[in-house]
Design a protein around this motif. Structure first.
Motif, PDB file in Angstrom:
ATOM      1  N   MET A   1       0.763  -1.222   0.154  1.00 64.53           N
ATOM      2  CA  MET A   1       0.056   0.079   0.205  1.00 64.53           C
ATOM      3  C   MET A   1       0.840   1.258  -0.037  1.00 64.53           C
ATOM      4  N   SER A   2       0.638   2.119  -0.945  1.00 67.27           N
ATOM      5  CA  SER A   2       1.333   3.461  -0.730  1.00 67.27           C
ATOM      6  C   SER A   2       0.606   4.471  -0.318  1.00 67.27           C
ATOM      7  N   ILE A   3       1.450   5.284   0.639  1.00 64.02           N
ATOM      8  CA  ILE A   3       0.852   6.435   1.196  1.00 64.02           C
ATOM      9  C   ILE A   3       1.497   7.763   0.700  1.00 64.02           C
ATOM     10  N   LYS A   4       0.413   8.763   0.358  1.00 63.81           N
ATOM     11  CA  LYS A   4       0.953   9.905  -0.094  1.00 63.81           C
ATOM     12  C   LYS A   4       0.954  11.141   1.086  1.00 63.81           C
ATOM     13  N   ILE A   5       2.010  11.584   1.010  1.00 58.01           N
ATOM     14  CA  ILE A   5       1.886  12.795   2.130  1.00 58.01           C
ATOM     15  C   ILE A   5       2.099  14.096   1.314  1.00 58.01           C
ATOM     16  N   ALA A   6       1.383  14.879   1.729  1.00 54.05           N
ATOM     17  CA  ALA A   6       1.498  16.419   0.984  1.00 54.05           C
ATOM     18  C   ALA A   6       2.474  17.171   2.217  1.00 54.05           C
ATOM     19  N   ALA A   7       3.512  17.858   1.770  1.00 53.91           N
ATOM     20  CA  ALA A   7       4.326  18.527   2.810  1.00 53.91           C
ATOM     21  C   ALA A   7       4.605  20.199   2.294  1.00 53.91           C
ATOM     22  N   PHE A   8       4.310  20.976   3.484  1.00 54.00           N
ATOM     23  CA  PHE A   8       4.115  22.327   3.195  1.00 54.00           C
ATOM     24  C   PHE A   8       5.388  22.991   4.120  1.00 54.00           C
ATOM     25  N   SER A   9       6.055  23.858   3.506  1.00 52.00           N
ATOM     26  CA  SER A   9       7.137  24.594   3.995  1.00 52.00           C
ATOM     27  C   SER A   9       6.586  26.059   4.182  1.00 52.00           C
ATOM     28  N   GLY A  10       6.673  26.615   5.493  1.00 51.87           N
ATOM     29  CA  GLY A  10       6.111  27.923   5.994  1.00 51.87           C
ATOM     30  C   GLY A  10       7.211  28.813   5.549  1.00 51.87           C
ATOM     31  N   SER A  11       8.519  28.430   4.659  1.00 52.09           N
ATOM     32  CA  SER A  11       9.180  29.512   4.341  1.00 52.09           C
ATOM     33  C   SER A  11       9.571  29.428   2.779  1.00 52.09           C
ATOM     34  N   LEU A  12       9.595  30.510   2.251  1.00 49.98           N
ATOM     35  CA  LEU A  12       9.556  30.568   0.691  1.00 49.98           C
ATOM     36  C   LEU A  12      11.222  30.962   0.467  1.00 49.98           C
ATOM     37  N   ARG A  13      11.987  31.087   1.381  1.00 49.57           N
ATOM     38  CA  ARG A  13      13.481  31.689   0.977  1.00 49.57           C
ATOM     39  C   ARG A  13      14.008  30.707   0.369  1.00 49.57           C
ATOM     40  N   LYS A  14      14.903  30.921  -0.616  1.00 52.71           N
ATOM     41  CA  LYS A  14      15.513  30.055  -1.652  1.00 52.71           C
ATOM     42  C   LYS A  14      16.276  28.782  -0.732  1.00 52.71           C
ATOM     43  N   ASP A  15      17.147  29.586   0.242  1.00 53.39           N
ATOM     44  CA  ASP A  15      17.892  28.456   1.182  1.00 53.39           C
ATOM     45  C   ASP A  15      17.393  28.117   2.333  1.00 53.39           C
ATOM     46  N   SER A  16      15.914  28.013   2.516  1.00 50.13           N
ATOM     47  CA  SER A  16      15.171  27.909   3.675  1.00 50.13           C
ATOM     48  C   SER A  16      15.757  26.567   4.425  1.00 50.13           C
ATOM     49  N   TYR A  17      15.988  26.653   5.720  1.00 54.01           N
ATOM     50  CA  TYR A  17      16.181  25.583   6.918  1.00 54.01           C
ATOM     51  C   TYR A  17      14.933  24.961   6.716  1.00 54.01           C
ATOM     52  N   THR A  18      13.809  25.557   6.871  1.00 57.26           N
ATOM     53  CA  THR A  18      12.422  24.739   6.834  1.00 57.26           C
ATOM     54  C   THR A  18      12.290  23.809   5.697  1.00 57.26           C
ATOM     55  N   THR A  19      12.427  24.242   4.442  1.00 60.09           N
ATOM     56  CA  THR A  19      12.548  23.411   3.312  1.00 60.09           C
ATOM     57  C   THR A  19      13.391  22.343   3.371  1.00 60.09           C
ATOM     58  N   LYS A  20      14.631  22.456   3.686  1.00 63.59           N
ATOM     59  CA  LYS A  20      15.728  21.453   3.941  1.00 63.59           C
ATOM     60  C   LYS A  20      15.388  20.474   4.968  1.00 63.59           C
ATOM     61  N   LEU A  21      14.510  20.810   5.988  1.00 68.31           N
ATOM     62  CA  LEU A  21      14.021  19.646   7.035  1.00 68.31           C
ATOM     63  C   LEU A  21      12.841  19.067   6.360  1.00 68.31           C
ATOM     64  N   ILE A  22      11.963  19.484   5.583  1.00 67.62           N
ATOM     65  CA  ILE A  22      11.064  18.886   4.713  1.00 67.62           C
ATOM     66  C   ILE A  22      11.787  17.802   3.898  1.00 67.62           C
ATOM     67  N   LYS A  23      12.872  18.176   3.233  1.00 65.40           N
ATOM     68  CA  LYS A  23      13.538  17.379   2.440  1.00 65.40           C
ATOM     69  C   LYS A  23      14.201  16.260   2.985  1.00 65.40           C
ATOM     70  N   ALA A  24      14.694  16.576   4.242  1.00 63.51           N
ATOM     71  CA  ALA A  24      15.479  15.448   5.133  1.00 63.51           C
ATOM     72  C   ALA A  24      14.195  14.385   5.567  1.00 63.51           C
ATOM     73  N   PHE A  25      13.180  14.955   5.948  1.00 66.09           N
ATOM     74  CA  PHE A  25      11.866  14.203   6.182  1.00 66.09           C
ATOM     75  C   PHE A  25      11.533  13.491   5.014  1.00 66.09           C
ATOM     76  N   LYS A  26      11.525  13.906   3.815  1.00 65.61           N
ATOM     77  CA  LYS A  26      11.316  13.022   2.639  1.00 65.61           C
ATOM     78  C   LYS A  26      12.343  11.974   2.496  1.00 65.61           C
ATOM     79  N   HIS A  27      13.534  12.287   2.579  1.00 65.89           N
ATOM     80  CA  HIS A  27      14.861  11.326   2.412  1.00 65.89           C
ATOM     81  C   HIS A  27      14.803  10.372   3.257  1.00 65.89           C
TER      82      HIS A  27
END
Length: 180
Positions: free
Chosen positions: A1-27
């Motif tokens: 069974m495949s589970i789909k997660i939608a992830a939202f970063s609350g930072s739009l900054r190009k080098d955002s730590y928040t987005t990096k954190l989401i990418k780490a969760f994805k990884h």
């Protein structure tokens, strides 16, 4: 069974730590889990006048939420609260009135900051909103990433082993909630 997660970063900054954190969760996601990072940068500011003919970005947001089995919300902290771009996405996801796309979605909340408190204020404030939206957030463990500037390498990869362990522990609890 495949589970789909939608992830939202609350930072739009190009080098955002928040987005990096989401990418780490994805990884570090478990087998069978797909994490899609949703771009909320093109959402117009919430305006009830737009509800009669929803903008494409809002319709796309609604579709992303509907397609997801669960949600990741990651936020930096601004003035002891979560980010305005995340607030805008949450509001659009619950509009027009009576069409709350967030309803009953399992969720995990992540706080991220280069400072010492790990976005504690932002996470707690965001959790209040999730109650109103009738989302089902993981209660424990809570996740606060303080000192984010020291946790990633120059390519944006998470290099802190303790944080990786915290992410894995949180994934285990998140999967328990999703599978209920």
């Amino acid at each position: 069974m495949s589970i789909k997660i939608a992830a939202f970063s609350g930072s739009l900054r190009k080098d955002s730590y928040t987005t990096k954190l989401i990418k780490a969760f994805k990884h570090l996601s478990p087998d069978g889990v797909t994490v899609e990072i949703i771009d909320i940068s093109q959402l117009p500011l919430l305006n009830q006048d737009l509800e009669a003919d929803l903008p494409t970005a809002v319709r796309d947001l609604h579709q992303s939420i509907e397609n997801a089995d669960a949600i990741i919300l990651a936020t930096p902290e601004y003035n002891r609260s979560y980010s305005p771009v995340l607030k805008n996405a949450l509001d659009w996801g619950s509009r027009p009135q009576g069409q709350n796309k967030w309803d009953k979605k399992p969720a995990v909340v992540l706080g991220c900051t280069p400072y010492n408190l790990g976005a504690f204020g932002a996470v707690q404030h965001l959790r209040q909103v999730l109650v109103y939206l009738n989302m089902q957030p993981v209660q424990q463990p809570e996740f606060y990433l303080a000192g984010a500037a020291d946790k990633f390498d120059g390519q944006g990869n998470l290099i802190d082993e303790q944080t990786k362990k915290l992410i894995t522990d949180l994934w285990n609890k998140f999967m328990d909630l999703i599978n209920k």
